[in-house]
Write a protein that holds these residues in place. Structure first.
Motif, mmCIF file in Angstrom:
data_model
loop_
_atom_site.group_PDB
_atom_site.id
_atom_site.type_symbol
_atom_site.label_atom_id
_atom_site.label_comp_id
_atom_site.label_asym_id
_atom_site.label_seq_id
_atom_site.Cartn_x
_atom_site.Cartn_y
_atom_site.Cartn_z
ATOM 1 N N ILE A 189 -29.758 0.385 -34.782
ATOM 2 C CA ILE A 189 -30.574 -0.604 -35.495
ATOM 3 C C ILE A 189 -31.446 -1.313 -34.472
ATOM 4 C CG2 ILE A 189 -30.557 -2.683 -36.952
ATOM 5 C CD1 ILE A 189 -27.948 -1.661 -38.166
ATOM 6 N N SER A 190 -32.745 -1.253 -34.687
ATOM 7 C CA SER A 190 -33.707 -1.798 -33.722
ATOM 8 C C SER A 190 -34.515 -2.929 -34.334
ATOM 9 C CB SER A 190 -34.676 -0.691 -33.276
ATOM 10 O OG SER A 190 -33.977 0.309 -32.573
ATOM 11 N N PRO A 191 -34.041 -4.169 -34.147
ATOM 12 C CA PRO A 191 -34.840 -5.277 -34.679
ATOM 13 C C PRO A 191 -35.909 -5.725 -33.701
ATOM 14 C CG PRO A 191 -32.525 -5.930 -34.271
ATOM 15 C CD PRO A 191 -32.761 -4.620 -33.595
ATOM 16 N N ALA A 192 -36.988 -6.280 -34.257
ATOM 17 C CA ALA A 192 -37.933 -7.053 -33.438
ATOM 18 C C ALA A 192 -37.312 -8.449 -33.289
ATOM 19 C CB ALA A 192 -39.287 -7.074 -34.126
ATOM 20 N N LEU A 193 -38.096 -9.487 -33.163
ATOM 21 C CA LEU A 193 -37.498 -10.812 -32.904
ATOM 22 C C LEU A 193 -36.637 -11.303 -34.063
ATOM 23 C CD1 LEU A 193 -40.325 -12.821 -31.120
ATOM 24 C CD2 LEU A 193 -38.119 -12.106 -30.177
ATOM 25 N N VAL A 194 -35.450 -11.788 -33.722
ATOM 26 C CA VAL A 194 -34.526 -12.354 -34.705
ATOM 27 C C VAL A 194 -34.218 -13.782 -34.249
ATOM 28 C CG1 VAL A 194 -32.324 -12.027 -35.905
ATOM 29 C CG2 VAL A 194 -33.477 -10.044 -34.888
ATOM 30 N N ASP A 195 -34.184 -14.701 -35.200
ATOM 31 C CA ASP A 195 -33.959 -16.110 -34.859
ATOM 32 C C ASP A 195 -32.476 -16.337 -34.541
ATOM 33 O OD1 ASP A 195 -33.909 -18.808 -34.587
ATOM 34 O OD2 ASP A 195 -34.797 -19.264 -36.539
ATOM 35 N N THR A 196 -32.132 -16.233 -33.259
ATOM 36 C CA THR A 196 -30.730 -16.407 -32.814
ATOM 37 C C THR A 196 -30.729 -17.300 -31.568
ATOM 38 O OG1 THR A 196 -30.768 -14.584 -31.232
ATOM 39 C CG2 THR A 196 -30.185 -14.018 -33.510
ATOM 40 N N PRO A 197 -29.540 -17.753 -31.149
ATOM 41 C CA PRO A 197 -29.472 -18.546 -29.911
ATOM 42 C C PRO A 197 -30.094 -17.814 -28.721
ATOM 43 C CG PRO A 197 -27.390 -18.696 -31.088
ATOM 44 C CD PRO A 197 -28.231 -17.686 -31.829
ATOM 45 N N LEU A 198 -30.016 -16.472 -28.704
ATOM 46 C CA LEU A 198 -30.565 -15.725 -27.574
ATOM 47 C C LEU A 198 -32.073 -15.969 -27.424
ATOM 48 C CD1 LEU A 198 -29.676 -12.116 -26.535
ATOM 49 C CD2 LEU A 198 -32.043 -12.748 -26.708
ATOM 50 N N VAL A 199 -32.827 -15.764 -28.492
ATOM 51 C CA VAL A 199 -34.289 -15.918 -28.349
ATOM 52 C C VAL A 199 -34.684 -17.376 -28.231
ATOM 53 C CG1 VAL A 199 -35.071 -13.768 -29.422
ATOM 54 C CG2 VAL A 199 -34.703 -15.725 -30.835
ATOM 55 N N ARG A 200 -33.931 -18.258 -28.903
ATOM 56 C CA ARG A 200 -34.271 -19.682 -28.794
ATOM 57 C C ARG A 200 -34.067 -20.168 -27.360
ATOM 58 N NH1 ARG A 200 -35.235 -23.046 -33.362
ATOM 59 N NH2 ARG A 200 -35.346 -21.757 -35.228
ATOM 60 N N GLY A 201 -33.054 -19.571 -26.670
ATOM 61 C CA GLY A 201 -32.801 -19.977 -25.287
ATOM 62 C C GLY A 201 -33.771 -19.324 -24.303
ATOM 63 N N LEU A 202 -34.363 -18.230 -24.712
ATOM 64 C CA LEU A 202 -35.129 -17.413 -23.758
ATOM 65 C C LEU A 202 -36.637 -17.657 -23.820
ATOM 66 C CD1 LEU A 202 -34.186 -15.121 -21.824
ATOM 67 C CD2 LEU A 202 -34.746 -13.515 -23.637
ATOM 68 N N PHE A 203 -37.159 -17.750 -25.043
ATOM 69 C CA PHE A 203 -38.616 -17.757 -25.191
ATOM 70 C C PHE A 203 -39.124 -19.112 -25.654
ATOM 71 C CE2 PHE A 203 -37.452 -13.261 -26.472
ATOM 72 C CZ PHE A 203 -37.777 -12.712 -25.243
ATOM 73 N N ASP A 204 -40.314 -19.480 -25.200
ATOM 74 C CA ASP A 204 -40.913 -20.718 -25.702
ATOM 75 C C ASP A 204 -41.820 -20.388 -26.893
ATOM 76 O OD1 ASP A 204 -43.260 -19.694 -24.733
ATOM 77 O OD2 ASP A 204 -43.235 -20.889 -22.897
ATOM 78 N N ALA A 205 -42.473 -21.438 -27.403
ATOM 79 C CA ALA A 205 -43.257 -21.277 -28.637
ATOM 80 C C ALA A 205 -44.434 -20.315 -28.466
ATOM 81 C CB ALA A 205 -43.749 -22.640 -29.104
ATOM 82 N N SER A 206 -44.814 -20.007 -27.213
ATOM 83 C CA SER A 206 -45.934 -19.086 -27.029
ATOM 84 C C SER A 206 -45.532 -17.658 -27.411
ATOM 85 C CB SER A 206 -46.408 -19.112 -25.571
ATOM 86 O OG SER A 206 -45.377 -18.616 -24.749
ATOM 87 N N PHE A 207 -44.218 -17.391 -27.423
ATOM 88 C CA PHE A 207 -43.772 -16.031 -27.742
ATOM 89 C C PHE A 207 -42.936 -15.981 -29.013
ATOM 90 C CE2 PHE A 207 -41.114 -12.246 -27.272
ATOM 91 C CZ PHE A 207 -42.122 -11.302 -27.095
ATOM 92 N N PHE A 208 -42.110 -17.024 -29.208
ATOM 93 C CA PHE A 208 -41.181 -16.994 -30.348
ATOM 94 C C PHE A 208 -41.600 -17.989 -31.413
ATOM 95 C CE2 PHE A 208 -37.411 -19.161 -32.237
ATOM 96 C CZ PHE A 208 -37.071 -18.149 -33.114
ATOM 97 N N CYS A 209 -41.754 -17.503 -32.636
ATOM 98 C CA CYS A 209 -42.097 -18.387 -33.741
ATOM 99 C C CYS A 209 -41.143 -18.055 -34.893
ATOM 100 C CB CYS A 209 -43.544 -18.126 -34.140
ATOM 101 S SG CYS A 209 -43.949 -18.953 -35.647
ATOM 102 N N PRO A 210 -40.295 -19.033 -35.315
ATOM 103 C CA PRO A 210 -39.303 -18.716 -36.358
ATOM 104 C C PRO A 210 -39.922 -18.111 -37.608
ATOM 105 C CG PRO A 210 -39.020 -20.969 -35.537
ATOM 106 C CD PRO A 210 -40.240 -20.418 -34.864
ATOM 107 N N GLU A 211 -41.152 -18.556 -37.932
ATOM 108 C CA GLU A 211 -41.791 -18.029 -39.167
ATOM 109 C C GLU A 211 -42.049 -16.526 -39.096
ATOM 110 O OE1 GLU A 211 -45.460 -20.157 -40.251
ATOM 111 O OE2 GLU A 211 -44.498 -21.775 -39.122
ATOM 112 N N TYR A 212 -42.251 -16.004 -37.872
ATOM 113 C CA TYR A 212 -42.544 -14.582 -37.715
ATOM 114 C C TYR A 212 -41.330 -13.817 -37.195
ATOM 115 C CZ TYR A 212 -47.360 -16.170 -38.227
ATOM 116 O OH TYR A 212 -48.510 -16.743 -38.703
ATOM 117 N N SER A 213 -40.146 -14.338 -37.489
ATOM 118 C CA SER A 213 -38.917 -13.700 -36.991
ATOM 119 C C SER A 213 -38.021 -13.296 -38.144
ATOM 120 C CB SER A 213 -38.141 -14.674 -36.104
ATOM 121 O OG SER A 213 -38.940 -15.061 -35.029
ATOM 122 N N LEU A 214 -37.181 -12.315 -37.863
ATOM 123 C CA LEU A 214 -36.139 -11.935 -38.818
ATOM 124 C C LEU A 214 -35.022 -12.972 -38.762
ATOM 125 C CD1 LEU A 214 -35.997 -8.247 -37.586
ATOM 126 C CD2 LEU A 214 -36.700 -8.903 -39.906
#
Ligand SMILES: NC(=O)c1ccc[n+]([C@@H]2O[C@H](COP(=O)([O-])OP(=O)(O)OC[C@H]3O[C@@H](n4cnc5c(N)ncnc54)[C@H](OP(=O)(O)O)[C@@H]3O)[C@@H](O)[C@H]2O)c1
Length: 247
Positions: A189-214
């Motif tokens: 299973i290959s997801p793109a961005l998923v709203d989890t503690p991992l991405v919230r801890g890793l990426f800032d708003a320039s890369f991670f946007c909850p609206e465009y995440s699984l």
């Protein structure tokens, strides 16, 4: 999912993020789920919250960078539950690092969790299925869109090769299990961005946007989709994107 009710699933990295969602969903579908991670407190709370559901959640502490801890977890599962029928290799780590300067110690952890633990857990699951003469089972490996593409702008180029190794390992396993005519299936299973503690801890708003995440539940739904396919169907690879993500 009826045929999996009462069967044992091991979900790695079940203490948070998508592993927690996958574990909950399998319990609700009647499976006996062993959730493993280094931190068990959250899983213990989740197990209590799931009391009364069709299945149950059994938290086990395991550091997946230590092969001996993985082996003793399988031994404990064998003694307490008989063995593992389904494994979901979900645990994974990611660091914000590039190929030019990424320190070897971080790279080693990436491979230990994202690749070597997946290999060990998959092999021990197959061994467990076969030593009980079970006719079926399922290895589900959580990869990433990075597993098949090297994205120019994803700022974790040292993570990408671990997911490509995981994809290649799973495909090799599929061929071997198919040639032996087993009914053990493999799914990536290959997801793109998923709203989890991992991405919230890793990426800032320039890369991670909850609206465009699984959401983690989207990945959990993909796991049940693969498991609930008819026994003669192998869902080999599922790729998931939020509808407007740009990856
Ligand atoms: N989030 C995304 O956008 C995304 C996208 C594509 C793919 N993925 C992949 O999806 C999977 C889950 O990611 P996530 O975002 O849900 O991550 P997460 O929120 O950081 O959760 C990771 C899980 O792995 C466990 N873990 C980490 N190191 C471990 C170790 N040494 N031993 C045992 N457990 C360990 C953590 O538990 P403890 O800390 O308690 O040990 C935690 O339960 C990973 O394989 C990741 O690469 C994520």
């Amino acid at each position: 999912m009826d045929r999996w009710a009462g069967r044992v699933a091991l979900v790695t990295g079940a203490s948070k993020g998508m592993g927690e969602a996958i574990a909950r969903s399998l319990v609700k579908n009647g499976m006996v789920v062993v959730g493993c991670a280094r931190h068990v407190e959250g899983m213990q709370k989740a197990a209590t919250g799931l009391e009364g559901e069709k299945g149950r959640l059994i938290p086990m502490k395991c550091d997946l960078t230590k092969t001996e801890e993985i082996e003793s977890m399988f031994q404990k599962i064998k003694e307490q539950l008989g063995g593992v029928d389904v494994c979901v290799n979900n645990a994974g780590v990611n660091f914000y690092q590039d190929c030019k300067t990424g320190p070897l110690s971080d790279t080693k952890t990436l491979y230990d969790v994202n690749v070597f633990a997946v290999i060990t857990v998959s092999q021990l699951t197959i061994q467990s299925i076969q030593e009980r003469n079970r006719d079926d089972g399922h290895i589900i490996n959580i990869s990433s869109v990075c597993g098949s593409t090297v994205h120019a702008d994803v700022p974790c180029h040292m993570y990408t090769p671990t997911k490509q190794a995981l994809n290649a390992f799973t495909e090799g396993l599929r061929h071997e299990l198919r040639k032996e005519k087993t009914k053990i299936r493999t799914t990536v299973i290959s997801p793109a961005l998923v709203d989890t503690p991992l991405v919230r801890g890793l990426f800032d708003a320039s890369f991670f946007c909850p609206e465009y995440s699984l959401q983690p539940d989207d990945v959990a739904a993909a796991v049940t989709f693969a498991l609930s396919a008819p026994p003669c169907v192998n869902v080999r690879h599922i790729c998931l994107h939020a509808i407007h993500d740009s990856l």
